[in-house]
Design a protein around this motif. Sequence first.
Motif, PDB file in Angstrom:
ATOM      1  N   LEU A  59       0.839  -1.208   0.000  1.00  0.00           N
ATOM      2  CA  LEU A  59       0.000   0.000   0.000  1.00  0.00           C
ATOM      3  C   LEU A  59       0.873   1.256   0.000  1.00  0.00           C
ATOM      4  CD1 LEU A  59      -2.766  -0.901   2.617  1.00  0.00           C
ATOM      5  CD2 LEU A  59      -3.151  -0.338   0.204  1.00  0.00           C
ATOM      6  N   THR A  60       1.892   1.255   0.860  1.00  0.00           N
ATOM      7  CA  THR A  60       2.773   2.416   0.987  1.00  0.00           C
ATOM      8  C   THR A  60       3.555   2.653  -0.300  1.00  0.00           C
ATOM      9  OG1 THR A  60       2.941   2.074   3.364  1.00  0.00           O
ATOM     10  CG2 THR A  60       4.670   3.399   2.327  1.00  0.00           C
ATOM     11  N   VAL A  61       4.150   1.593  -0.831  1.00  0.00           N
ATOM     12  CA  VAL A  61       4.963   1.729  -2.050  1.00  0.00           C
ATOM     13  C   VAL A  61       4.093   2.169  -3.224  1.00  0.00           C
ATOM     14  CG1 VAL A  61       6.335   0.455  -3.751  1.00  0.00           C
ATOM     15  CG2 VAL A  61       6.759   0.116  -1.309  1.00  0.00           C
ATOM     16  N   LEU A  62       2.941   1.543  -3.368  1.00  0.00           N
ATOM     17  CA  LEU A  62       2.076   1.884  -4.500  1.00  0.00           C
ATOM     18  C   LEU A  62       1.548   3.313  -4.406  1.00  0.00           C
ATOM     19  CD1 LEU A  62       0.198  -1.503  -4.847  1.00  0.00           C
ATOM     20  CD2 LEU A  62       1.717  -0.475  -6.562  1.00  0.00           C
ATOM     21  N   SER A  63       1.187   3.760  -3.215  1.00  0.00           N
ATOM     22  CA  SER A  63       0.705   5.142  -3.104  1.00  0.00           C
ATOM     23  C   SER A  63       1.824   6.143  -3.336  1.00  0.00           C
ATOM     24  CB  SER A  63       0.027   5.386  -1.757  1.00  0.00           C
ATOM     25  OG  SER A  63       0.929   5.264  -0.705  1.00  0.00           O
ATOM     26  N   SER A  64       3.074   5.767  -3.012  1.00  0.00           N
ATOM     27  CA  SER A  64       4.203   6.683  -3.248  1.00  0.00           C
ATOM     28  C   SER A  64       4.480   6.852  -4.737  1.00  0.00           C
ATOM     29  CB  SER A  64       5.457   6.186  -2.531  1.00  0.00           C
ATOM     30  OG  SER A  64       5.998   5.054  -3.180  1.00  0.00           O
ATOM     31  N   LYS A  65       4.028   5.926  -5.557  1.00  0.00           N
ATOM     32  CA  LYS A  65       4.243   6.024  -7.010  1.00  0.00           C
ATOM     33  C   LYS A  65       3.478   7.191  -7.617  1.00  0.00           C
ATOM     34  CE  LYS A  65       5.477   1.239  -7.895  1.00  0.00           C
ATOM     35  NZ  LYS A  65       6.661   1.362  -8.742  1.00  0.00           N
ATOM     36  N   PHE A  66       2.470   7.719  -6.904  1.00  0.00           N
ATOM     37  CA  PHE A  66       1.708   8.854  -7.412  1.00  0.00           C
ATOM     38  C   PHE A  66       2.528  10.142  -7.383  1.00  0.00           C
ATOM     39  CE2 PHE A  66      -1.591   5.811  -6.758  1.00  0.00           C
ATOM     40  CZ  PHE A  66      -2.554   6.123  -7.699  1.00  0.00           C
ATOM     41  N   ASN A  67       3.665  10.129  -6.680  1.00  0.00           N
ATOM     42  CA  ASN A  67       4.547  11.301  -6.647  1.00  0.00           C
ATOM     43  C   ASN A  67       5.448  11.381  -7.870  1.00  0.00           C
ATOM     44  OD1 ASN A  67       3.468  11.920  -4.160  1.00  0.00           O
ATOM     45  ND2 ASN A  67       5.091  10.904  -3.025  1.00  0.00           N
ATOM     46  N   GLY A  68       5.518  10.322  -8.625  1.00  0.00           N
ATOM     47  CA  GLY A  68       6.387  10.287  -9.797  1.00  0.00           C
ATOM     48  C   GLY A  68       5.580  10.290 -11.075  1.00  0.00           C
ATOM     49  N   SER A  69       6.191   9.737 -12.092  1.00  0.00           N
ATOM     50  CA  SER A  69       5.494   9.663 -13.378  1.00  0.00           C
ATOM     51  C   SER A  69       4.790   8.310 -13.455  1.00  0.00           C
ATOM     52  CB  SER A  69       6.492   9.827 -14.531  1.00  0.00           C
ATOM     53  OG  SER A  69       7.494   8.833 -14.446  1.00  0.00           O
ATOM     54  N   LEU A  70       3.508   8.342 -13.244  1.00  0.00           N
ATOM     55  CA  LEU A  70       2.687   7.143 -13.229  1.00  0.00           C
ATOM     56  C   LEU A  70       1.687   7.252 -14.371  1.00  0.00           C
ATOM     57  CD1 LEU A  70       2.157   4.570 -11.500  1.00  0.00           C
ATOM     58  CD2 LEU A  70       0.518   5.916 -10.204  1.00  0.00           C
ATOM     59  N   LYS A 101      -5.095   5.808   1.849  1.00  0.00           N
ATOM     60  CA  LYS A 101      -4.268   5.943   0.639  1.00  0.00           C
ATOM     61  C   LYS A 101      -5.120   6.413  -0.533  1.00  0.00           C
ATOM     62  CE  LYS A 101      -0.523   4.441   2.648  1.00  0.00           C
ATOM     63  NZ  LYS A 101       0.526   5.353   3.049  1.00  0.00           N
ATOM     64  N   ILE A 102      -6.347   5.927  -0.616  1.00  0.00           N
ATOM     65  CA  ILE A 102      -7.254   6.413  -1.670  1.00  0.00           C
ATOM     66  C   ILE A 102      -7.470   7.912  -1.491  1.00  0.00           C
ATOM     67  CG2 ILE A 102      -9.611   6.322  -2.586  1.00  0.00           C
ATOM     68  CD1 ILE A 102      -9.635   3.323  -1.770  1.00  0.00           C
ATOM     69  N   ARG A 103      -7.719   8.322  -0.246  1.00  0.00           N
ATOM     70  CA  ARG A 103      -7.949   9.750   0.018  1.00  0.00           C
ATOM     71  C   ARG A 103      -6.736  10.591  -0.385  1.00  0.00           C
ATOM     72  NH1 ARG A 103      -8.808  11.190   5.907  1.00  0.00           N
ATOM     73  NH2 ARG A 103      -6.690  11.903   5.824  1.00  0.00           N
ATOM     74  N   SER A 104      -5.537  10.024  -0.222  1.00  0.00           N
ATOM     75  CA  SER A 104      -4.336  10.797  -0.541  1.00  0.00           C
ATOM     76  C   SER A 104      -4.104  10.936  -2.047  1.00  0.00           C
ATOM     77  CB  SER A 104      -3.104  10.177   0.129  1.00  0.00           C
ATOM     78  OG  SER A 104      -2.738   8.962  -0.480  1.00  0.00           O
ATOM     79  N   VAL A 105      -4.716  10.059  -2.853  1.00  0.00           N
ATOM     80  CA  VAL A 105      -4.455  10.118  -4.298  1.00  0.00           C
ATOM     81  C   VAL A 105      -5.664  10.542  -5.129  1.00  0.00           C
ATOM     82  CG1 VAL A 105      -2.571   8.460  -4.166  1.00  0.00           C
ATOM     83  CG2 VAL A 105      -4.857   7.629  -4.673  1.00  0.00           C
ATOM     84  N   VAL A 106      -6.864  10.395  -4.609  1.00  0.00           N
ATOM     85  CA  VAL A 106      -8.062  10.813  -5.344  1.00  0.00           C
ATOM     86  C   VAL A 106      -8.351  12.257  -4.975  1.00  0.00           C
ATOM     87  CG1 VAL A 106     -10.538  10.435  -5.643  1.00  0.00           C
ATOM     88  CG2 VAL A 106      -9.010   8.483  -5.469  1.00  0.00           C
ATOM     89  N   LYS A 107      -8.410  13.088  -5.957  1.00  0.00           N
ATOM     90  CA  LYS A 107      -8.605  14.523  -5.730  1.00  0.00           C
ATOM     91  C   LYS A 107     -10.073  14.901  -5.812  1.00  0.00           C
ATOM     92  CE  LYS A 107      -4.227  14.874  -5.356  1.00  0.00           C
ATOM     93  NZ  LYS A 107      -3.769  14.419  -4.071  1.00  0.00           N
ATOM     94  N   HIS A 108     -10.399  15.975  -5.107  1.00  0.00           N
ATOM     95  CA  HIS A 108     -11.758  16.491  -5.117  1.00  0.00           C
ATOM     96  C   HIS A 108     -11.977  17.317  -6.373  1.00  0.00           C
ATOM     97  CE1 HIS A 108     -15.124  19.069  -3.923  1.00  0.00           C
ATOM     98  NE2 HIS A 108     -15.521  17.980  -3.323  1.00  0.00           N
ATOM     99  N   PRO A 109     -13.072  17.311  -7.046  1.00  0.00           N
ATOM    100  CA  PRO A 109     -14.295  16.611  -6.663  1.00  0.00           C
ATOM    101  C   PRO A 109     -14.155  15.099  -6.880  1.00  0.00           C
ATOM    102  CG  PRO A 109     -14.613  17.677  -8.787  1.00  0.00           C
ATOM    103  CD  PRO A 109     -13.240  18.060  -8.298  1.00  0.00           C
ATOM    104  N   TYR A 110     -14.662  14.334  -5.916  1.00  0.00           N
ATOM    105  CA  TYR A 110     -14.548  12.880  -5.960  1.00  0.00           C
ATOM    106  C   TYR A 110     -15.429  12.313  -7.059  1.00  0.00           C
ATOM    107  CZ  TYR A 110     -12.632  13.758  -1.313  1.00  0.00           C
ATOM    108  OH  TYR A 110     -11.902  14.234  -0.261  1.00  0.00           O
ATOM    109  N   ASP A 111     -14.929  11.276  -7.704  1.00  0.00           N
ATOM    110  CA  ASP A 111     -15.701  10.603  -8.742  1.00  0.00           C
ATOM    111  C   ASP A 111     -16.813   9.775  -8.091  1.00  0.00           C
ATOM    112  OD1 ASP A 111     -14.578   7.573  -8.613  1.00  0.00           O
ATOM    113  OD2 ASP A 111     -12.969   9.013  -8.227  1.00  0.00           O
ATOM    114  N   ASN A 112     -17.798   9.384  -8.889  1.00  0.00           N
ATOM    115  CA  ASN A 112     -18.955   8.642  -8.377  1.00  0.00           C
ATOM    116  C   ASN A 112     -18.555   7.314  -7.739  1.00  0.00           C
ATOM    117  OD1 ASN A 112     -20.822  10.590  -9.029  1.00  0.00           O
ATOM    118  ND2 ASN A 112     -21.227   9.739 -11.058  1.00  0.00           N
TER     119      ASN A 112
END
Length: 177
Positions: A59-70, A101-112
């Motif tokens: 979970l930690t490693v995968l969420s950290s990938k959002f800081n790079g080019s994903l 982790k979802i909250r840290s990568v999904v931006k507002h406005p939240y999708d359905n």
Amino acid sequence: WLEARPLNTFSFDLPVAPRLINFDYESRWIKEVKEEKSTEEWLWLLDHSRDILARNQALTVLSSKFNGSLSKEDSNRIIQSFRGMVKGNAYWRLKATALSKIRSVVKHPYDNETINLLLDIVEKDSSWMRTAAISFLGFSKASKFIPLYKRYLSDTSDRVINAAAIALGKTKDKAVF
């Protein structure tokens, strides 16, 4: 047995590459492990390992990938995997971590899909997960959730009541004050 030395290196000849390597199940040794895994390998570990600590690391490693080019495809696959964990029957703390982790990568406005996941948790899950979901929804600051928050002001859990009250305040809606 391992020799007591600064560095131990291991190599194994296998007919095919393994889907999962779990070194030190449940992390019992004091160690530093350097391993390189692809996004695909981390996703497989997250979805299939029975080791809670290894899944938490994924979970930690995968969420950290959002800081790079994903890529968008990998981003969607990771979020879907996180959602699958939250919906599944994993240990509640692992589910709560996945939700954060979802909250840290999904931006507002939240999708359905995210909103529906959160509403489903609020209606069906434990008070710990309900608290996390109401808090997550609260970050939207959306007035449309006021009736939901008000309903949970009378929950049996003080955590849920607190989360609902904070979420209500975040709406800054005049009806709340």
